[in-house]
Write an enzyme that holds these catalytic residues in place. Sequence first.
Site, short mmCIF file in Angstrom:
data_model
loop_
_atom_site.label_atom_id
_atom_site.label_comp_id
_atom_site.label_asym_id
_atom_site.label_seq_id
_atom_site.Cartn_x
_atom_site.Cartn_y
_atom_site.Cartn_z
N TYR A 197 0.89 -1.18 0.08
CA TYR A 197 -0.07 -0.01 -0.20
C TYR A 197 0.93 1.22 -0.05
CZ TYR A 197 -3.76 3.24 1.13
OH TYR A 197 -4.39 4.43 1.19
N HIS A 219 1.20 4.12 -3.08
CA HIS A 219 0.93 5.54 -2.89
C HIS A 219 2.42 6.38 -2.98
CE1 HIS A 219 -3.01 4.27 -1.55
NE2 HIS A 219 -2.99 5.36 -1.88
N TYR A 262 -4.58 17.10 0.08
CA TYR A 262 -5.12 15.64 0.33
C TYR A 262 -3.79 14.94 0.94
CZ TYR A 262 -7.13 11.11 -0.53
OH TYR A 262 -7.62 9.55 -0.22
N TRP A 284 -8.40 2.67 -10.30
CA TRP A 284 -7.70 2.81 -9.13
C TRP A 284 -8.59 1.91 -8.12
CZ3 TRP A 284 -3.00 4.17 -7.67
CH2 TRP A 284 -2.38 4.47 -6.31
#
Length: 106
Positions: free
Chosen positions: A18, A22, A41, A76
């Site tokens: 993960y 990212h 964000y 995604w």
Amino acid sequence: MQRVCFLLKVRADRMEEYRERHAAVWPEMLDALGEAGWRNYSLFLREDGLLVGYLETEDFEAARAAMEETEVNARWQAEMAEFFESPDGELPDRAMRPLTEVFHLD
């Protein structure tokens, strides 16, 4: 500007991947987020898999709806779904339920 914070749970056996995903978010995904009104964000991942997300936007529901209209978001979300603990099987973007803000120091 609306501030939005949400929690999700990343599966313990998928946390490293993960993080890697990212570190290299697809450029077209980044463009789509910006065009949909997602600003400032951030994602924060705790060692137990608790994921805290924060963003700013004029209208969260409109920004989320704009992302749902994009093909890149569909790809995604489909790829990211397997990273999360989700008892009801919701895709990550639909499982993001904003927390209620109780204090803010400007």
